[in-house]
Design an enzyme around this catalytic site. Structure first.
Site, PDB file in Angstrom:
ATOM      1  N   CYS A  65      -3.033   1.950  11.567  1.00 49.23           N
ATOM      2  CA  CYS A  65      -3.170   1.198  11.092  1.00 49.23           C
ATOM      3  C   CYS A  65      -1.863   0.645  13.198  1.00 49.23           C
ATOM      4  O   CYS A  65      -0.819   1.082  12.450  1.00 49.23           O
ATOM      5  CB  CYS A  65      -2.183   0.142  10.304  1.00 49.23           C
ATOM      6  SG  CYS A  65      -1.720  -1.423  10.050  1.00 49.23           S
ATOM      7  N   CYS A  69       4.979  -1.857   9.167  1.00 52.46           N
ATOM      8  CA  CYS A  69       5.701  -1.804   8.146  1.00 52.46           C
ATOM      9  C   CYS A  69       6.233  -0.348   7.718  1.00 52.46           C
ATOM     10  O   CYS A  69       5.608   0.277   7.207  1.00 52.46           O
ATOM     11  CB  CYS A  69       3.853  -2.168   7.149  1.00 52.46           C
ATOM     12  SG  CYS A  69       3.150  -3.863   7.270  1.00 52.46           S
ATOM     13  N   CYS A  72       5.187   0.861   4.395  1.00 55.66           N
ATOM     14  CA  CYS A  72       3.476   2.142   4.429  1.00 55.66           C
ATOM     15  C   CYS A  72       2.674   3.124   4.930  1.00 55.66           C
ATOM     16  O   CYS A  72       3.209   3.996   5.983  1.00 55.66           O
ATOM     17  CB  CYS A  72       2.461   0.635   5.120  1.00 55.66           C
ATOM     18  SG  CYS A  72       0.910   1.149   5.076  1.00 55.66           S
ATOM     19  N   CYS A 109     -11.942  -4.520  -5.399  1.00 57.44           N
ATOM     20  CA  CYS A 109     -10.869  -4.556  -4.165  1.00 57.44           C
ATOM     21  C   CYS A 109     -11.361  -4.160  -2.589  1.00 57.44           C
ATOM     22  O   CYS A 109     -11.353  -2.957  -2.893  1.00 57.44           O
ATOM     23  CB  CYS A 109      -9.895  -4.900  -4.605  1.00 57.44           C
ATOM     24  SG  CYS A 109      -8.788  -5.796  -5.956  1.00 57.44           S
ATOM     25  N   CYS A 142     -13.029  -9.104  -4.088  1.00 54.87           N
ATOM     26  CA  CYS A 142     -12.260  -9.510  -3.434  1.00 54.87           C
ATOM     27  C   CYS A 142     -11.495  -8.544  -2.562  1.00 54.87           C
ATOM     28  O   CYS A 142     -11.993  -6.880  -2.378  1.00 54.87           O
ATOM     29  CB  CYS A 142     -10.807  -8.940  -4.114  1.00 54.87           C
ATOM     30  SG  CYS A 142      -9.052  -9.522  -3.577  1.00 54.87           S
ATOM     31  N   CYS A 202      -5.438 -14.091  -4.075  1.00 54.14           N
ATOM     32  CA  CYS A 202      -4.358 -12.762  -4.744  1.00 54.14           C
ATOM     33  C   CYS A 202      -3.202 -12.621  -3.847  1.00 54.14           C
ATOM     34  O   CYS A 202      -3.132 -12.041  -2.649  1.00 54.14           O
ATOM     35  CB  CYS A 202      -5.275 -11.538  -4.871  1.00 54.14           C
ATOM     36  SG  CYS A 202      -4.303 -10.170  -6.153  1.00 54.14           S
ATOM     37  N   ARG A 272      -0.519  -8.283 -12.538  1.00 52.91           N
ATOM     38  CA  ARG A 272      -1.360  -7.374 -11.902  1.00 52.91           C
ATOM     39  C   ARG A 272      -0.359  -5.968 -12.019  1.00 52.91           C
ATOM     40  O   ARG A 272      -0.101  -6.203 -10.947  1.00 52.91           O
ATOM     41  CB  ARG A 272      -2.209  -7.098 -11.380  1.00 52.91           C
ATOM     42  CG  ARG A 272      -3.089  -5.692 -10.738  1.00 52.91           C
ATOM     43  CD  ARG A 272      -4.090  -5.388  -9.695  1.00 52.91           C
ATOM     44  NE  ARG A 272      -4.919  -6.803 -10.303  1.00 52.91           N
ATOM     45  CZ  ARG A 272      -5.096  -7.644  -8.781  1.00 52.91           C
ATOM     46  NH1 ARG A 272      -5.202  -7.819  -7.929  1.00 52.91           N
ATOM     47  NH2 ARG A 272      -6.473  -8.638  -9.860  1.00 52.91           N
TER      48      ARG A 272
END
Length: 405
Positions: A65, A69, A72, A109, A142, A202, A272
């Site tokens: 990526c 972040c 992560c 998901c 999702c 979400c 969740r």
């Protein structure tokens, strides 16, 4: 306790607690944690009974990526020894999803690391959604693909997506401390694009990076304002090789208080328990089912979760039941309105001042488990960090091994 009675009454009316009340939940003592759980449990049962919705993650593209972040494991510069692979083919993703659905999941998901999808990526995911729904007509899908450009949410909706996840992760005031390659406003914009396209929004948060109680309340109130149907609560998984590898700030009791606060602020949302529950709640996971009505089954994006069979046993042993495919998750006023958690004045989780499927630890463009804020005032530190509970995923999607479902 007068505070808890007040919060229960407000939760049953879908009324927003005051900031002081939300902060008081987080500041309550370990001696009072069972009282807090019992009170928030009344709100949870009022809106969702004893049903637990199961969700299943399929990591379509892992690692590599370009975003930074801090929490992560897939971030730019991460030294975490995670699986790295490019896009799964639609039939591979459908096969991976089938394992979770066989285990009782009703939502799949689909997650991909990266800043956001290209138009070609949206085509890939659209083909994957079709492949899954051709095999499992009633499954909820999702997508979680990072920041959306204009028109992409509509294309995903037309392809059959039911929901879109993009977490806020932490408060606006401290967002720049964890990510520099995109902004908090970018995240808000993507959640709003999903809403506008008719997708079920979400969006949630990540706790455990050293954030203050004020930061946690800020992000949950911001979520209420955004009005998502689902609010995943992630607990930081401090992966070796990431900037937050040493941030072990959570106790099981602290996690329960955070979940209770979220339930009081978002009483009729699907709350969740997401990434990190096994690491930080540990043997107190069954208590957390009194606060949240939704969990992930099996593994996460880049880390291994509790065995799927153990999840099902835990739900049954705690006196709950798995939500069936034919049951509607949201309360009737939200399911029929199609407007998210509360929606309008005097409504649920999102209508007043202050106030995002997600959940995933170590995921793509920040929507995933394990976030909070670098460098804020410290919270409770466990006497001994349970680093033995952090296991990198080596099975399921992107491998030749059977998934954990």
């Amino acid at each position: 306790m007068d505070l808890l009675n007040t919060l229960v009454d407000k939760g049953l009316r879908r009324e927003l607690p005051t900031r002081d009340e939300a902060l008081a939940v987080l500041a309550s003592s370990d001696d009072d944690v069972l009282d807090v759980v019992a009170a928030a449990g009344k709100v949870r049962r009022h809106w969702f009974g004893r049903r637990v919705k199961l969700n299943y993650l399929v990591n379509l593209k892992s690692g590599l990526c370009p975003e930074d972040c801090s929490y992560c494991s897939q971030r730019l510069g991460s030294k975490a020894e995670i699986l790295k692979y490019s896009w799964l083919k639609p039939d591979q993703a459908s096969q991976a999803a089938a394992a979770g659905l066989a285990g009782g999941a009703k939502r799949v998901c689909l997650v991909a690391s990266g800043r956001g999808p290209s138009d070609r990526d949206v085509d890939r995911v659209s083909d994957t959604i079709k492949a899954i729904k051709d095999q499992h007509e009633n499954v909820e899908v999702c997508a979680c693909l990072g920041l959306l450009s204009d028109g992409q949410a509509e294309r995903l909706r037309e392809a059959g997506a039911d929901a879109y996840n993009h977490n806020l992760n932490t408060s606006e005031g401290t967002y720049g401390d964890i990510t520099t390659t995109h902004t908090y406003a970018d995240r808000v914009d993507t959640v709003q694009k999903a809403h506008a396209a008719g997708l079920s929004a979400c969006s949630g948060l990540i706790a455990g990076m050293g954030e203050s109680d004020e930061d946690l309340v800020d992000v949950v109130y911001a979520l209420r304002e955004l009005d998502p149907d689902s609010v995943p609560v992630n607990f930081l998984i401090p992966f070796e090789g990431t900037p937050l590898a040493k941030e072990w700030n959570l106790t099981p009791q602290r996690c329960l208080r955070i979940l209770a606060m979220v339930r009081f602020v978002c009483p009729d949302a699907e709350v969740r328990i997401a990434g990190g529950r096994e690491v930080h709640l540990r043997t107190m996971q069954p208590l957390a089912l009194n606060l949240a009505n939704s969990i992930f089954l099996g593994d996460y994006l880049t880390s291994e979760g509790q065995a799927g069979k153990a999840d099902l046993e835990m739900i049954a042993d705690a006196g709950f039941e798995v939500e069936g495919a034919g049951e509607v998750t949201l309360p009737e006023h939200r399911a029929t309105a199609g407007a998210g958690c509360g929606a309008h004045a005097d409504s649920g989780c999102g209508s007043h001042e202050g106030g995002g499927c997600g959940s995933h630890e170590g995921g793509g463009c920040g929507s995933h488990a394990g976030g909070g804020v670098c460098g804020s005032a410290p919270v409770e530190v466990p006497a001994e960090a349970r680093t033995d509970l952090v296991a990198v995923r080596r099975r399921g999607a992107g491998t030749d091994l059977a998934p954990n479902a």
